[in-house]
Design an enzyme around this catalytic site. Structure first.
Site, PDB file in Angstrom:
ATOM      1  N   HIS A 123      61.811  21.648  77.540  1.00  0.00           N
ATOM      2  CA  HIS A 123      61.267  20.295  77.643  1.00  0.00           C
ATOM      3  C   HIS A 123      61.570  19.681  79.008  1.00  0.00           C
ATOM      4  CE1 HIS A 123      65.208  18.346  77.355  1.00  0.00           C
ATOM      5  NE2 HIS A 123      65.499  19.209  76.391  1.00  0.00           N
ATOM      6  N   GLU A 144      67.196  22.182  68.919  1.00  0.00           N
ATOM      7  CA  GLU A 144      68.423  22.385  69.706  1.00  0.00           C
ATOM      8  C   GLU A 144      69.638  22.370  68.774  1.00  0.00           C
ATOM      9  OE1 GLU A 144      70.098  23.738  71.931  1.00  0.00           O
ATOM     10  OE2 GLU A 144      69.426  22.656  73.737  1.00  0.00           O
TER      11      GLU A 144
END
Length: 207
Positions: free
Chosen positions: A17, A90
């Protein structure tokens, strides 16, 4: 970049990201659902342009906002939908979530010290350990490779997810995980010749 895929090769494109909002700088954010900064959106757009000619069959993303926002420019450019895969989130920092490193050290000195000494062995209080994360990420990665055998697909997720998949491909032990840099919106490519991985590209960034 020559995007032609040799017959029988499965290509996994990994994208981290873009840069998150400024208030997360120097803080622990894994489970926290934070968005991109203006710089992060620009990084995602540049990564999308790099991938414009790739013959992508599917775009996958972590469920976190920062990953979904990073996948959006590519999806728009390619006219494709985005599939969310929960397993590629994550690591969960548990009680460390949202804390600065200084705050985490002050509140949980023993766990923090273990984290600094052995980052892939510590278990975050009320969160995850790296081996737990690794198991779910690698299992989900194998599922996608089977689903898209002989095809090219992209996964937009996180630095920890990318390092996990790259480390498996390179045969790296957990202790060496952070020898691999993963910049914001970085692009990585792993080609699989059957079960044999070749890392074709790593940590290509776009400012």
């Amino acid at each position: 970049m020559d995007w032609r895929l040799p017959k029988g090769v499965t290509r996994m494109v990994l994208v981290r990201h873009g840069q998150p909002v400024e208030e997360m700088r120097g803080r622990c954010y894994g489970r926290l659902d934070v968005g991109l900064s203006s710089a992060g959106r620009l990084q995602a757009e540049r990564a999308a342009r790099f991938l414009a000619e790739a013959p992508l069959l599917r775009i996958y993303t972590s469920p976190r906002q920062r990953a979904r926002e990073s996948a959006a420019p590519l999806a728009e450019l390619k006219g494709m939908a985005v599939d969310t895969e929960e397993s590629f989130r994550e690591i969960d920092f548990g009680l460390f979530e949202g804390l600065s490193y200084e705050e985490a050290e002050k509140r949980y000195p023993e766990v923090y010290a273990e984290w600094m000494a052995h980052p892939t062995r510590v278990r975050f209080p009320e969160g995850e350990s790296y081996p737990e994360m690794r198991e779910r990420v690698l299992s989900a990665g194998r599922t996608l490779r089977t689903r898209h055998a002989g095809e090219t697909f992209v996964l937009v997720s996180h630095g920890g997810v990318n390092r996990t998949l790259l480390a498996e491909a390179l045969g790296m032990p957990d202790a060496n995980l952070f020898r691999m840099e993963q910049g914001y919106a970085s692009v990585n490519i792993i080609d699989f010749y059957g079960d044999e991985p070749i890392v074709k590209l790593m940590n290509v960034t776009f400012g």
